[in-house]
Each structure stands twice: as structure tokens, then as C-alpha cells.
Design a protein around this motif. Sequence first.
Motif, PDB file in Angstrom:
ATOM      1  N   ARG A 121       0.830  -1.203   0.000  1.00 37.50           N
ATOM      2  CA  ARG A 121       0.000   0.000   0.000  1.00 37.50           C
ATOM      3  C   ARG A 121       0.875   1.268   0.000  1.00 37.50           C
ATOM      4  NH1 ARG A 121      -5.038   0.029   0.140  1.00 37.50           N
ATOM      5  NH2 ARG A 121      -6.407   1.548   1.079  1.00 37.50           N
ATOM      6  N   GLU A 122       1.966   1.240   0.770  1.00 34.02           N
ATOM      7  CA  GLU A 122       2.878   2.376   0.848  1.00 34.02           C
ATOM      8  C   GLU A 122       3.601   2.610  -0.479  1.00 34.02           C
ATOM      9  OE1 GLU A 122       2.975  -0.175   3.182  1.00 34.02           O
ATOM     10  OE2 GLU A 122       1.775   0.947   4.638  1.00 34.02           O
ATOM     11  N   GLU A 123       4.038   1.526  -1.117  1.00 32.02           N
ATOM     12  CA  GLU A 123       4.715   1.643  -2.410  1.00 32.02           C
ATOM     13  C   GLU A 123       3.766   2.200  -3.476  1.00 32.02           C
ATOM     14  OE1 GLU A 123       7.960  -2.005  -2.165  1.00 32.02           O
ATOM     15  OE2 GLU A 123       5.885  -2.444  -2.747  1.00 32.02           O
ATOM     16  N   LEU A 124       2.541   1.726  -3.447  1.00 35.70           N
ATOM     17  CA  LEU A 124       1.540   2.204  -4.393  1.00 35.70           C
ATOM     18  C   LEU A 124       1.234   3.682  -4.156  1.00 35.70           C
ATOM     19  CD1 LEU A 124      -0.063   1.112  -6.740  1.00 35.70           C
ATOM     20  CD2 LEU A 124      -1.901   0.518  -5.166  1.00 35.70           C
ATOM     21  N   ALA A 125       1.099   4.066  -2.895  1.00 32.49           N
ATOM     22  CA  ALA A 125       0.839   5.473  -2.559  1.00 32.49           C
ATOM     23  C   ALA A 125       2.005   6.351  -3.011  1.00 32.49           C
ATOM     24  CB  ALA A 125       0.603   5.624  -1.059  1.00 32.49           C
ATOM     25  N   PHE A 181       4.288  10.259  -6.858  1.00 29.06           N
ATOM     26  CA  PHE A 181       5.302  10.561  -7.866  1.00 29.06           C
ATOM     27  C   PHE A 181       4.652  10.943  -9.201  1.00 29.06           C
ATOM     28  CE2 PHE A 181       7.666   8.767 -11.512  1.00 29.06           C
ATOM     29  CZ  PHE A 181       8.758   9.614 -11.511  1.00 29.06           C
ATOM     30  N   LEU A 182       3.700  10.148  -9.649  1.00 33.08           N
ATOM     31  CA  LEU A 182       3.071  10.393 -10.949  1.00 33.08           C
ATOM     32  C   LEU A 182       2.199  11.646 -10.943  1.00 33.08           C
ATOM     33  CD1 LEU A 182       2.212   6.701 -11.870  1.00 33.08           C
ATOM     34  CD2 LEU A 182       4.002   8.138 -12.892  1.00 33.08           C
ATOM     35  N   THR A 183       1.520  11.926  -9.838  1.00 31.48           N
ATOM     36  CA  THR A 183       0.713  13.150  -9.794  1.00 31.48           C
ATOM     37  C   THR A 183       1.617  14.378  -9.703  1.00 31.48           C
ATOM     38  OG1 THR A 183       0.357  12.899  -7.399  1.00 31.48           O
ATOM     39  CG2 THR A 183      -1.386  12.097  -8.856  1.00 31.48           C
ATOM     40  N   GLN A 184       2.764  14.258  -9.046  1.00 27.97           N
ATOM     41  CA  GLN A 184       3.713  15.381  -9.025  1.00 27.97           C
ATOM     42  C   GLN A 184       4.297  15.623 -10.410  1.00 27.97           C
ATOM     43  OE1 GLN A 184       6.419  14.129  -5.968  1.00 27.97           O
ATOM     44  NE2 GLN A 184       5.222  15.063  -4.336  1.00 27.97           N
ATOM     45  N   ARG A 185       4.353  14.602 -11.221  1.00 32.56           N
ATOM     46  CA  ARG A 185       4.806  14.738 -12.600  1.00 32.56           C
ATOM     47  C   ARG A 185       3.713  15.336 -13.489  1.00 32.56           C
ATOM     48  NH1 ARG A 185       9.282  12.132 -15.078  1.00 32.56           N
ATOM     49  NH2 ARG A 185      10.912  12.157 -13.513  1.00 32.56           N
ATOM     50  N   GLY A 186       2.481  15.446 -12.960  1.00 29.77           N
ATOM     51  CA  GLY A 186       1.425  16.111 -13.713  1.00 29.77           C
ATOM     52  C   GLY A 186       0.417  15.189 -14.366  1.00 29.77           C
ATOM     53  N   PHE A 187       0.369  13.951 -13.944  1.00 31.44           N
ATOM     54  CA  PHE A 187      -0.610  13.012 -14.494  1.00 31.44           C
ATOM     55  C   PHE A 187      -1.817  12.947 -13.553  1.00 31.44           C
ATOM     56  CE2 PHE A 187       3.454  11.703 -16.252  1.00 31.44           C
ATOM     57  CZ  PHE A 187       3.148  11.588 -17.598  1.00 31.44           C
ATOM     58  N   THR A 188      -3.005  12.821 -14.127  1.00 30.34           N
ATOM     59  CA  THR A 188      -4.225  12.731 -13.318  1.00 30.34           C
ATOM     60  C   THR A 188      -4.431  11.289 -12.867  1.00 30.34           C
ATOM     61  OG1 THR A 188      -5.679  12.261 -15.196  1.00 30.34           O
ATOM     62  CG2 THR A 188      -5.307  14.600 -14.638  1.00 30.34           C
ATOM     63  N   MET A 189      -5.266  11.117 -11.857  1.00 29.56           N
ATOM     64  CA  MET A 189      -5.578   9.763 -11.371  1.00 29.56           C
ATOM     65  C   MET A 189      -6.223   8.940 -12.483  1.00 29.56           C
ATOM     66  SD  MET A 189      -4.452   9.252  -8.461  1.00 29.56           S
ATOM     67  CE  MET A 189      -5.106   8.538  -7.010  1.00 29.56           C
ATOM     68  N   GLU A 190      -7.083   9.572 -13.285  1.00 30.68           N
ATOM     69  CA  GLU A 190      -7.738   8.858 -14.382  1.00 30.68           C
ATOM     70  C   GLU A 190      -6.710   8.345 -15.385  1.00 30.68           C
ATOM     71  OE1 GLU A 190      -8.696  12.033 -13.439  1.00 30.68           O
ATOM     72  OE2 GLU A 190     -10.439  11.367 -12.278  1.00 30.68           O
ATOM     73  N   GLU A 191      -5.705   9.177 -15.676  1.00 34.10           N
ATOM     74  CA  GLU A 191      -4.652   8.753 -16.609  1.00 34.10           C
ATOM     75  C   GLU A 191      -3.821   7.625 -16.026  1.00 34.10           C
ATOM     76  OE1 GLU A 191      -4.009  13.105 -18.773  1.00 34.10           O
ATOM     77  OE2 GLU A 191      -2.754  12.554 -17.061  1.00 34.10           O
ATOM     78  N   ILE A 192      -3.511   7.724 -14.747  1.00 30.50           N
ATOM     79  CA  ILE A 192      -2.698   6.696 -14.083  1.00 30.50           C
ATOM     80  C   ILE A 192      -3.444   5.371 -14.085  1.00 30.50           C
ATOM     81  CG2 ILE A 192      -1.660   5.996 -11.881  1.00 30.50           C
ATOM     82  CD1 ILE A 192      -1.279   9.084 -11.349  1.00 30.50           C
ATOM     83  N   ILE A 193      -4.714   5.404 -13.743  1.00 24.38           N
ATOM     84  CA  ILE A 193      -5.529   4.179 -13.749  1.00 24.38           C
ATOM     85  C   ILE A 193      -5.674   3.671 -15.178  1.00 24.38           C
ATOM     86  CG2 ILE A 193      -7.860   3.272 -13.318  1.00 24.38           C
ATOM     87  CD1 ILE A 193      -7.896   5.221 -10.854  1.00 24.38           C
ATOM     88  N   GLY A 194      -5.824   4.584 -16.145  1.00 27.15           N
ATOM     89  CA  GLY A 194      -5.920   4.216 -17.553  1.00 27.15           C
ATOM     90  C   GLY A 194      -4.670   3.536 -18.076  1.00 27.15           C
ATOM     91  N   ALA A 195      -3.541   3.815 -17.436  1.00 31.67           N
ATOM     92  CA  ALA A 195      -2.275   3.206 -17.825  1.00 31.67           C
ATOM     93  C   ALA A 195      -2.111   1.815 -17.210  1.00 31.67           C
ATOM     94  CB  ALA A 195      -1.102   4.084 -17.427  1.00 31.67           C
ATOM     95  N   GLY A 196      -3.114   1.374 -16.441  1.00 32.45           N
ATOM     96  CA  GLY A 196      -3.073   0.023 -15.895  1.00 32.45           C
ATOM     97  C   GLY A 196      -2.701  -0.073 -14.437  1.00 32.45           C
ATOM     98  N   LEU A 197      -2.574   1.033 -13.760  1.00 34.92           N
ATOM     99  CA  LEU A 197      -2.230   1.017 -12.335  1.00 34.92           C
ATOM    100  C   LEU A 197      -3.495   1.275 -11.537  1.00 34.92           C
ATOM    101  CD1 LEU A 197       0.405   0.662 -10.745  1.00 34.92           C
ATOM    102  CD2 LEU A 197       0.545   3.126 -10.598  1.00 34.92           C
TER     103      LEU A 197
END
Length: 148
Positions: free
Chosen positions: A121-125, A130-146
Motif C-alpha cells: 500500500r505504501e509503495e503504491l501510494a 510521484f506520478l501526480t507530481q509529474r502532472g498526471f491525473t488519477m484517471e490517466e494513471i488508472i488508464g495506464a493500468g495502475l
Amino acid sequence: WSPAELKSKLEAYCAAAEHCESDARMRLRHWNCDSQTEDSIIDHLIEQNYISDERYAKAFVHDKLLYQGWGRVKIAYMLRAKKIAPQIIQSALETIDETEYFRILSHLISQRVKSKKELTREELASLYRFLTQRGFTMEEIIGAGLSL
């Protein structure tokens, strides 16, 4: 420096790399240029196509996505900080190739996740942060398979 020298220096500055109007204005202020001369020089640079916020925004989007791995949110934020008009930002963001965008996002994920083991859970968080600080939305991250 005289106005002619300032104009010449700024022409060289803008010819060397893509810059936006706010970059050029900041450079003139750094050189202690008065506001009337500043406006005159900026008008000249725009008329002579030395600076173009549209061209700058498109180049910025391309470079930050490709070389820094930034997402749309961070790119738009940084363009707003450069005082680029919202419609220009939107137009530049629309030039992003979706396939390339998600390839870069997937690459960032695979760089951070070395093995295919189940993430804690900690690694995933941490990965989401990291990805949201890079400017990706949660929808995009989930869309990428995570997923959570």
C-alpha cells in the motif's frame, strides 16, 4: 544600453532558442529597460516573429513531455506561470499524441516498479504521489493500468 542595443541583444537571445513574451520581458527588466522601450521592443519581436507564445507553448509541451516526462497538469501549470493565455495552452496540449503520452506514463511506471510483484500500500501510494507530481491525473494513471 541603448534601445537599439537592447533590441539587438534580445533578437539574438530569441533567435538562439524558443522564448515566450514573458521571458523576453523578464530579460529586458533584468537589463533595466524602461517600460516604454520594453513595449516597443516586444512589439518589434512579435512583428518580426522572433517570439510567438503559440510556437513557444507547442515546443514547451513537446519538450517537457518527451524529455522530462511531465503530464498535462504540470505542463499547463508551468505555462500559466509563464503568463501564456489559456486558449494557447489548451491548443498546445491538444497537440499531444495520446499513444505517446501513455507510452511515457507506462515507462515512468515501469521505471519505478522494477518487478511485477504485488506492491504494498505504501509503495503504491508513493508511486501515485510521484506520478501526480509529474502532472498526471488519477484517471490517466488508472488508464495506464495502475489501480488501487
